[in-house]
Design a protein around this motif. Sequence first.
Motif, mmCIF file in Angstrom:
data_model
loop_
_atom_site.group_PDB
_atom_site.id
_atom_site.type_symbol
_atom_site.label_atom_id
_atom_site.label_comp_id
_atom_site.label_asym_id
_atom_site.label_seq_id
_atom_site.Cartn_x
_atom_site.Cartn_y
_atom_site.Cartn_z
ATOM 1 N N ASN A 4 0.845 -1.183 0.000
ATOM 2 C CA ASN A 4 0.000 0.000 0.000
ATOM 3 C C ASN A 4 0.888 1.244 0.000
ATOM 4 O OD1 ASN A 4 -1.831 2.073 0.554
ATOM 5 N ND2 ASN A 4 -3.106 0.777 1.865
ATOM 6 N N ALA A 5 1.227 1.716 -1.201
ATOM 7 C CA ALA A 5 2.174 2.828 -1.328
ATOM 8 C C ALA A 5 1.685 4.118 -0.667
ATOM 9 C CB ALA A 5 2.493 3.075 -2.808
ATOM 10 N N PRO A 6 0.411 4.533 -0.870
ATOM 11 C CA PRO A 6 -0.059 5.773 -0.219
ATOM 12 C C PRO A 6 0.005 5.695 1.304
ATOM 13 C CG PRO A 6 -1.553 5.131 -1.975
ATOM 14 C CD PRO A 6 -0.619 3.995 -1.780
ATOM 15 N N LYS A 7 -0.384 4.546 1.848
ATOM 16 C CA LYS A 7 -0.360 4.384 3.303
ATOM 17 C C LYS A 7 1.072 4.416 3.843
ATOM 18 C CE LYS A 7 -3.941 4.058 6.025
ATOM 19 N NZ LYS A 7 -4.079 5.020 7.144
ATOM 20 N N TYR A 8 1.988 3.807 3.095
ATOM 21 C CA TYR A 8 3.383 3.838 3.538
ATOM 22 C C TYR A 8 3.906 5.268 3.545
ATOM 23 C CZ TYR A 8 8.399 3.561 3.759
ATOM 24 O OH TYR A 8 9.697 3.773 4.133
ATOM 25 N N ALA A 9 3.564 6.036 2.481
ATOM 26 C CA ALA A 9 4.012 7.434 2.412
ATOM 27 C C ALA A 9 3.467 8.234 3.595
ATOM 28 C CB ALA A 9 3.565 8.054 1.090
#
Length: 537
Positions: free
Chosen positions: A514-519
Amino acid sequence: MNTEVGSPGLNITIFAIFVAVTLVIVLRASRSNRTAADYYAGGRAFTGQQNGTAIAGDYLSAASFLGIAGAIAIYGYDGFLYSIGFLVAWLVALLLVAELLRNTGRFTMADVVSFRMRQRPVRTAAATSTLAVSFFYLLAQMAGAGGLVALLLGVTDRGGQGVVIAVVGALMVFYVLVGGMKGTTWVQIVKAILLICGAAVMTVWVLAQHDFNLSQLLGAAVETADGAAGLLDPMNQYGASDTTKLDFVSLALALVLGTAGLPHVLMRFYTVPTAKEARHSVTWAIALIGLFYLLTLVLGYGAGALVGPEEILGAPGGVNSAAPLLAYELGGTILLGIIAAVAFATILAVVAGLTITASASFAHDVYANVIKKGEVSANDEVRIARLTAVVIGAVAIVGGIFANGQNIAFLVALAFAVAASANLPVILYSLLWKRFNTSGALWSIYGGLITAVTLIVFSPVVSGKPVNPATGRSPSMLQDVDFHWFPLDNPGIISIPAGFLLGFIGTRLSKEFNAPKYAEMEVRSLSGAGAEKAVRH
């Protein structure tokens, strides 16, 4: 040896005074418990200095005072390794965990681990691990309570000591039910001050009897132990064979890496308003804890010199009796009663902190977010936390009765091994590894936990150690049975790398990311942006 030390009546009176004072503190703090944040995190109203003192109070458990002093008195240099390991571990917590964790979570470790994962399975796994670590830590405190009161009241039969453990469990549950985190924190602050002051007084007293010459004290300890020069040499306990040398490495890994994964320590970072205060609280805690562990060196060798290993091992509570016996030798009945009451308050404060952490984890992570899927009121969540505290208290009492007689510093090292195996890998991966995912988290937590617990169950700690001629009992928890196949007392050398490796394998086996959540997590953990808004809800 006479099994009754000092005056039981006076000891009980001093105990009662300490318990009454702490109960007043808890009752006063309970008046301001209105929300879940008040109950779980003390309303996030504590300063860094207050929280740092409370962390020291939480961390300086019966293992630090009774267990380490006894280990140094009996084993010398090797016993001091516990002090070194416990202290160095805080550098890991300060540099890698404290600030990032405070910025990312709300109440529990699972808030951080599940931030960018699938909530329900990860929260369940994190809560399971929290309960397991808390259970092992509670075993040590309960065993310390049994041995301490047995010494003071002359209770030699295990049934009587079991009653003592049950009373401690009941008091601990009451503290948690009424005071929540606020009451527990203030009890820990008072207890930390009393413990450090009591240890300092005894340290000066011991040194005064040896002309304030540490070399003279060490020589007296060796002389009392019939010339056992190994008291001053490394590897006296852990250098006898290749197995004990491996056990030493395993113990060292568990001690140094375990603190950053202890749930009741991690939960304390949420009781301060900002990440800066979390950092401040850790540096303050390191100063107090480091001072105390320097004092344990003098207390341990002082007990060895003035009391003697034979009398310590023959006392109710065994090796854990070194510090109370030293107090009796120095100042008679009055000092013994005061020091023992401080040790008793130490046990009560630590078990209360452990219990509230375990109950909060179940109520917040499992009940509120897994069973109720977030659709639950704060009052209902706190009610479940209180019910869970009662269950945990009952389990801790039963476990403490079985663990009675074990060296409590050693028992705590088992909790550190479980925490370092199941919690630390998933915390570091969650905070620092972009690719980490739900599969990796589950593999890491369950894999590290199962590996550590399995190796402990089938280790000499539980069964198989030969009977000690001085006590007529085996040092193992279970008597007259032997089903151990793992040769080491501490599983850390196997289970900690396994937790990290399994987390890596589990992550690679899944394509989830989950790229957005990691960011969002990265920005929040490093800057704190969004963290303050999250904790208010």
